[in-house]
Each structure stands twice: as structure tokens, then as C-alpha cells.
Design a protein around this motif. Sequence first.
Motif, PDB file in Angstrom:
ATOM      1  N   THR A 112      -0.291  21.155  40.132  1.00  0.00           N
ATOM      2  CA  THR A 112      -0.297  19.864  39.667  1.00  0.00           C
ATOM      3  C   THR A 112      -0.550  18.981  38.308  1.00  0.00           C
ATOM      4  O   THR A 112      -1.525  19.532  38.232  1.00  0.00           O
ATOM      5  CB  THR A 112       0.217  18.779  40.605  1.00  0.00           C
ATOM      6  OG1 THR A 112       0.008  19.338  42.111  1.00  0.00           O
ATOM      7  CG2 THR A 112       0.258  17.513  40.469  1.00  0.00           C
ATOM      8  N   ALA A 113       0.167  19.803  37.370  1.00  0.00           N
ATOM      9  CA  ALA A 113       0.843  18.932  36.280  1.00  0.00           C
ATOM     10  C   ALA A 113       2.045  18.866  35.664  1.00  0.00           C
ATOM     11  O   ALA A 113       3.262  19.687  35.595  1.00  0.00           O
ATOM     12  CB  ALA A 113      -0.224  20.364  35.872  1.00  0.00           C
ATOM     13  N   ILE A 114       2.303  18.548  34.691  1.00  0.00           N
ATOM     14  CA  ILE A 114       3.214  19.132  33.193  1.00  0.00           C
ATOM     15  C   ILE A 114       2.725  20.048  32.614  1.00  0.00           C
ATOM     16  O   ILE A 114       2.195  20.301  31.816  1.00  0.00           O
ATOM     17  CB  ILE A 114       3.671  17.453  32.644  1.00  0.00           C
ATOM     18  CG1 ILE A 114       3.037  16.133  32.697  1.00  0.00           C
ATOM     19  CG2 ILE A 114       4.239  17.995  31.481  1.00  0.00           C
ATOM     20  CD1 ILE A 114       3.651  14.902  32.429  1.00  0.00           C
ATOM     21  N   TYR A 115       4.027  21.264  32.908  1.00  0.00           N
ATOM     22  CA  TYR A 115       3.712  22.301  31.652  1.00  0.00           C
ATOM     23  C   TYR A 115       4.280  21.755  30.749  1.00  0.00           C
ATOM     24  O   TYR A 115       5.373  21.595  30.565  1.00  0.00           O
ATOM     25  CB  TYR A 115       4.425  23.121  33.089  1.00  0.00           C
ATOM     26  CG  TYR A 115       3.644  23.559  33.964  1.00  0.00           C
ATOM     27  CD1 TYR A 115       3.144  22.623  35.530  1.00  0.00           C
ATOM     28  CD2 TYR A 115       2.979  24.945  34.383  1.00  0.00           C
ATOM     29  CE1 TYR A 115       1.955  22.615  36.163  1.00  0.00           C
ATOM     30  CE2 TYR A 115       1.737  25.077  35.354  1.00  0.00           C
ATOM     31  CZ  TYR A 115       1.644  24.419  35.834  1.00  0.00           C
ATOM     32  OH  TYR A 115       0.726  24.476  37.592  1.00  0.00           O
ATOM     33  N   TYR A 116       4.053  22.383  29.915  1.00  0.00           N
ATOM     34  CA  TYR A 116       4.464  21.947  28.415  1.00  0.00           C
ATOM     35  C   TYR A 116       4.592  23.805  27.626  1.00  0.00           C
ATOM     36  O   TYR A 116       3.996  25.370  27.780  1.00  0.00           O
ATOM     37  CB  TYR A 116       3.583  22.098  27.234  1.00  0.00           C
ATOM     38  CG  TYR A 116       3.819  20.765  27.807  1.00  0.00           C
ATOM     39  CD1 TYR A 116       2.166  20.383  28.524  1.00  0.00           C
ATOM     40  CD2 TYR A 116       4.036  19.484  27.330  1.00  0.00           C
ATOM     41  CE1 TYR A 116       2.122  18.983  28.891  1.00  0.00           C
ATOM     42  CE2 TYR A 116       4.343  18.415  27.457  1.00  0.00           C
ATOM     43  CZ  TYR A 116       2.587  17.912  28.424  1.00  0.00           C
ATOM     44  OH  TYR A 116       2.929  16.442  28.205  1.00  0.00           O
ATOM     45  N   CYS A 117       5.863  23.813  27.176  1.00  0.00           N
ATOM     46  CA  CYS A 117       6.305  26.028  26.526  1.00  0.00           C
ATOM     47  C   CYS A 117       5.208  25.089  24.617  1.00  0.00           C
ATOM     48  O   CYS A 117       5.551  24.584  24.696  1.00  0.00           O
ATOM     49  CB  CYS A 117       6.791  26.595  26.674  1.00  0.00           C
ATOM     50  SG  CYS A 117       8.223  25.866  26.096  1.00  0.00           S
ATOM     51  N   ALA A 118       5.032  26.354  24.212  1.00  0.00           N
ATOM     52  CA  ALA A 118       5.070  26.403  23.183  1.00  0.00           C
ATOM     53  C   ALA A 118       5.086  27.750  22.210  1.00  0.00           C
ATOM     54  O   ALA A 118       4.343  28.981  23.060  1.00  0.00           O
ATOM     55  CB  ALA A 118       3.125  25.626  23.103  1.00  0.00           C
ATOM     56  N   ALA A 119       5.340  27.774  21.025  1.00  0.00           N
ATOM     57  CA  ALA A 119       4.792  28.850  19.900  1.00  0.00           C
ATOM     58  C   ALA A 119       4.566  29.017  19.354  1.00  0.00           C
ATOM     59  O   ALA A 119       4.070  27.814  18.408  1.00  0.00           O
ATOM     60  CB  ALA A 119       6.898  28.546  20.186  1.00  0.00           C
ATOM     61  N   GLY A 120       3.909  29.842  18.634  1.00  0.00           N
ATOM     62  CA  GLY A 120       3.115  29.816  17.662  1.00  0.00           C
ATOM     63  C   GLY A 120       3.214  31.665  17.066  1.00  0.00           C
ATOM     64  O   GLY A 120       4.583  32.503  17.703  1.00  0.00           O
ATOM     65  N   SER A 121       2.752  32.040  15.766  1.00  0.00           N
ATOM     66  CA  SER A 121       3.217  33.086  15.581  1.00  0.00           C
ATOM     67  C   SER A 121       2.320  34.636  15.803  1.00  0.00           C
ATOM     68  O   SER A 121       2.088  35.360  15.564  1.00  0.00           O
ATOM     69  CB  SER A 121       2.358  33.736  13.488  1.00  0.00           C
ATOM     70  OG  SER A 121       0.872  32.798  13.508  1.00  0.00           O
ATOM     71  N   THR A 122       1.367  33.780  16.841  1.00  0.00           N
ATOM     72  CA  THR A 122       0.060  34.903  17.701  1.00  0.00           C
ATOM     73  C   THR A 122       0.178  34.105  19.318  1.00  0.00           C
ATOM     74  O   THR A 122       0.392  32.730  19.497  1.00  0.00           O
ATOM     75  CB  THR A 122      -0.982  35.071  16.898  1.00  0.00           C
ATOM     76  OG1 THR A 122      -1.629  36.179  17.614  1.00  0.00           O
ATOM     77  CG2 THR A 122      -1.726  33.932  17.283  1.00  0.00           C
ATOM     78  N   VAL A 123      -0.449  34.727  20.279  1.00  0.00           N
ATOM     79  CA  VAL A 123      -0.593  34.553  21.510  1.00  0.00           C
ATOM     80  C   VAL A 123      -2.155  33.931  21.062  1.00  0.00           C
ATOM     81  O   VAL A 123      -2.840  35.695  21.516  1.00  0.00           O
ATOM     82  CB  VAL A 123       0.238  34.699  22.387  1.00  0.00           C
ATOM     83  CG1 VAL A 123       1.432  35.109  22.081  1.00  0.00           C
ATOM     84  CG2 VAL A 123      -0.470  36.898  22.226  1.00  0.00           C
ATOM     85  N   THR A 124      -2.884  32.953  21.758  1.00  0.00           N
ATOM     86  CA  THR A 124      -4.195  32.866  22.134  1.00  0.00           C
ATOM     87  C   THR A 124      -4.017  32.480  23.266  1.00  0.00           C
ATOM     88  O   THR A 124      -3.313  30.789  23.460  1.00  0.00           O
ATOM     89  CB  THR A 124      -5.429  32.536  21.288  1.00  0.00           C
ATOM     90  OG1 THR A 124      -5.147  31.383  20.986  1.00  0.00           O
ATOM     91  CG2 THR A 124      -4.569  33.332  19.864  1.00  0.00           C
ATOM     92  N   PRO A 125      -5.277  31.896  23.986  1.00  0.00           N
ATOM     93  CA  PRO A 125      -5.714  30.286  24.886  1.00  0.00           C
ATOM     94  C   PRO A 125      -5.740  29.698  24.359  1.00  0.00           C
ATOM     95  O   PRO A 125      -5.843  28.161  24.882  1.00  0.00           O
ATOM     96  CB  PRO A 125      -6.370  31.191  26.175  1.00  0.00           C
ATOM     97  CG  PRO A 125      -6.886  32.517  25.094  1.00  0.00           C
ATOM     98  CD  PRO A 125      -6.086  32.690  23.723  1.00  0.00           C
ATOM     99  N   LEU A 126      -6.123  29.518  23.032  1.00  0.00           N
ATOM    100  CA  LEU A 126      -6.209  27.725  21.832  1.00  0.00           C
ATOM    101  C   LEU A 126      -5.058  26.924  21.532  1.00  0.00           C
ATOM    102  O   LEU A 126      -3.649  28.005  21.642  1.00  0.00           O
ATOM    103  CB  LEU A 126      -6.870  28.482  21.221  1.00  0.00           C
ATOM    104  CG  LEU A 126      -7.996  29.077  21.258  1.00  0.00           C
ATOM    105  CD1 LEU A 126      -8.268  29.313  19.644  1.00  0.00           C
ATOM    106  CD2 LEU A 126      -9.131  28.635  21.817  1.00  0.00           C
ATOM    107  N   ARG A 127      -4.873  25.698  21.655  1.00  0.00           N
ATOM    108  CA  ARG A 127      -3.778  24.697  21.493  1.00  0.00           C
ATOM    109  C   ARG A 127      -3.371  25.056  20.456  1.00  0.00           C
ATOM    110  O   ARG A 127      -2.423  25.024  19.897  1.00  0.00           O
ATOM    111  CB  ARG A 127      -4.716  24.139  22.897  1.00  0.00           C
ATOM    112  CG  ARG A 127      -4.388  23.356  23.534  1.00  0.00           C
ATOM    113  CD  ARG A 127      -3.852  21.593  24.408  1.00  0.00           C
ATOM    114  NE  ARG A 127      -5.557  21.431  23.528  1.00  0.00           N
ATOM    115  CZ  ARG A 127      -6.003  20.641  23.931  1.00  0.00           C
ATOM    116  NH1 ARG A 127      -5.204  18.965  23.669  1.00  0.00           N
ATOM    117  NH2 ARG A 127      -6.876  19.898  23.452  1.00  0.00           N
ATOM    118  N   SER A 128      -4.711  25.206  19.468  1.00  0.00           N
ATOM    119  CA  SER A 128      -4.713  24.765  18.117  1.00  0.00           C
ATOM    120  C   SER A 128      -3.890  26.301  17.557  1.00  0.00           C
ATOM    121  O   SER A 128      -3.153  26.453  16.373  1.00  0.00           O
ATOM    122  CB  SER A 128      -5.841  24.921  17.342  1.00  0.00           C
ATOM    123  OG  SER A 128      -6.622  26.282  17.780  1.00  0.00           O
ATOM    124  N   THR A 129      -3.169  27.101  18.022  1.00  0.00           N
ATOM    125  CA  THR A 129      -2.549  28.448  17.981  1.00  0.00           C
ATOM    126  C   THR A 129      -1.027  28.482  17.653  1.00  0.00           C
ATOM    127  O   THR A 129      -0.080  28.679  16.411  1.00  0.00           O
ATOM    128  CB  THR A 129      -2.576  29.687  18.638  1.00  0.00           C
ATOM    129  OG1 THR A 129      -4.078  29.847  18.796  1.00  0.00           O
ATOM    130  CG2 THR A 129      -1.697  30.861  18.132  1.00  0.00           C
TER     131      THR A 129
END
Length: 122
Positions: free
Chosen positions: A91-108
Motif C-alpha cells: 500500500t502506497a502512492i506509486y509514482y513513475c519517473a523518467a531519467g537519462s538512465t535507470v538506477t534505484p536512486l531518486r536523484s537519477t
Amino acid sequence: QVQLVESGGGLVQAGGSLRLSCVASGRTFSSYGMGWFRQAPGKEREFVAAVRWTDGRTYYADSVKGRFTISRDNARNTGNLQMNSLKPEDTAIYYCAAGSTVTPLRSTYLYWGQGTQVTVSS
């Protein structure tokens, strides 16, 4: 600029399934990666899964491995997160995100959707 819109959240019983989608629009998405994160009340936003747009390589958090499947549809600029065997702790709010690469870090990730609520009842 990239705009992301999630859909597919809802209420489901434990053991059930949901499929989240994230549609990307704006600049060409082909060189990006898409990630899914989630944030439960009182907790930090955490990595769930990611897919590299160029070759479809996928990455998962240990907590969802074997239950969740991330995929992409290049033609539709859409990423999907198939969630099976759901647990109350998902249970949570799920967010999709886009970046120039993929890592587990939000800052990516440069771009974020508005989020969609997933609630799993016991």
C-alpha cells in the motif's frame, strides 16, 4: 520536457493484482529510462522497478522481485507495472519517473508523475 501520467491504481484485496500504466509525452522518450517508486504514509519514497527504454532491461527491488513485472511499449511511450500477489505492505502512492538512465536512486530521475494510490486490504 517530459510529462508523465499514471493510471491504474485502486483498492484490491491481498493476493490480488493491479496493473499501473504511465504514459509519457513531450520530447522523444526513446533515450530515457522509466522507473517506478512508491511512498507509504510516514515513509520515504522507495525504488520499486525500472526499465531501460533502449533495450528493455529491467531492475527490481528485492521486496517486489517475482511479484511485479515492469514493461514498456515503445510505440505508445507507455510503461506498465504489473503487480501480482499484492500484500498490505504494498500500500502506497506509486509514482513513475523518467531519467537519462535507470538506477534505484531518486536523484537519477528528472521527471515525475503525479502518483496513483494503491491500497491493499488484508
